[in-house]
Scaffold this motif. Structure first.
Motif, short mmCIF file in Angstrom:
data_model
loop_
_atom_site.label_atom_id
_atom_site.label_comp_id
_atom_site.label_asym_id
_atom_site.label_seq_id
_atom_site.Cartn_x
_atom_site.Cartn_y
_atom_site.Cartn_z
N LEU A 132 0.83 -1.20 0.00
CA LEU A 132 0.00 0.00 0.00
C LEU A 132 0.86 1.25 0.00
O LEU A 132 0.64 2.17 -0.79
CB LEU A 132 -0.93 0.00 1.21
CG LEU A 132 -1.76 1.27 1.44
CD1 LEU A 132 -2.66 1.56 0.24
CD2 LEU A 132 -2.59 1.14 2.71
N TYR A 172 -4.17 -0.03 7.69
CA TYR A 172 -4.07 0.55 6.35
C TYR A 172 -4.42 2.03 6.37
O TYR A 172 -3.86 2.81 5.61
CB TYR A 172 -4.98 -0.19 5.37
CG TYR A 172 -4.61 -1.64 5.15
CD1 TYR A 172 -3.31 -2.09 5.36
CD2 TYR A 172 -5.56 -2.55 4.74
CE1 TYR A 172 -2.98 -3.42 5.16
CE2 TYR A 172 -5.24 -3.88 4.54
CZ TYR A 172 -3.94 -4.31 4.76
OH TYR A 172 -3.63 -5.62 4.57
N TYR A 206 -7.89 -1.31 -2.19
CA TYR A 206 -8.17 -1.66 -0.81
C TYR A 206 -9.65 -1.57 -0.46
O TYR A 206 -10.02 -1.75 0.69
CB TYR A 206 -7.31 -0.81 0.14
CG TYR A 206 -5.87 -1.25 0.05
CD1 TYR A 206 -5.39 -2.24 0.88
CD2 TYR A 206 -5.02 -0.72 -0.92
CE1 TYR A 206 -4.09 -2.69 0.77
CE2 TYR A 206 -3.72 -1.15 -1.03
CZ TYR A 206 -3.25 -2.14 -0.18
OH TYR A 206 -1.96 -2.58 -0.31
#
Length: 186
Positions: A30, A70, A141
């Motif tokens: 990410l 995240y 995501y």
């Protein structure tokens, strides 16, 4: 993973270390997508885990631990990209050896998924950070528009507009229509 999170919340350092090992690969991927640089991604992940360690005791469990992490990674990447924009400079001769490795569009590329993926990854890296962040968080995501807006400190409408612009640029660069010009100044 729930028991690891509970143990980490109680101050168990080994449990947090295991959580790091379990989530590191996805967190790094990410960060790399959001920053476009391996060096920057390493810095972002390091900062994100430091923030997560400091605040894991306050993790409420409203979302999955990975989703919470995240969001921290995305926030750290946005902060990092903002600092990089303020201190951006070109090295002397930095463009002398640049070679464009992207092939010209070829309809047979559709059959070559590996080449298409390489082109898409390059196009994502070429997006401005404000567009790259939204498209990565939404399309890779699967974060909802509301969460993206909150994370980036923008309105839901702005998140949707940025996502639309990012997707349009990606399509124009990776799969341009006949006669379509690459005008990214829009």
């Amino acid at each position: 993973m729930v028991s690891l999170v509970e143990r980490a919340k109680s101050g168990d350092r080994e449990a947090f270390d295991r959580l790091v090992r379990i989530t590191h690969s996805d967190s790094y991927a990410l960060a790399l997508r959001l920053t476009g640089s391996t060096e920057d991604a390493r810095d972002v992940v390091q900062e994100a885990y430091l923030r997560a360690y400091r605040s894991v005791g306050r993790f409420r469990g409203d979302a999955l631990f990975s989703t919470w992490l995240y969001r921290i990674v995305a926030n750290c990447a946005a902060t990092h990209n903002g600092r990089r924009r303020l201190h951006r400079h070109d090295d002397l001769g930095a463009h002398d050896d640049v070679i464009d490795t992207r092939p010209d569009y070829d309809p047979t590329l559709l059959g070559d998924l590996a080449a298409l993926r390489v082109n898409l990854d390059a196009a994502i890296r070429d997006l401005p950070p404000r567009l790259r962040s939204v498209v990565v968080l939404r399309d890779m995501y699967d974060m909802p528009h509301e969460a993206i807006a909150k994370e980036l400190g923008i309105s839901v409408t702005a998140a949707k507009v940025r996502l639309h612009r990012a997707r349009r640029r990606l399509r124009e660069q990776v799969l341009p229509l006949p006669g379509e010009e690459h005008d990214h100044g829009r």
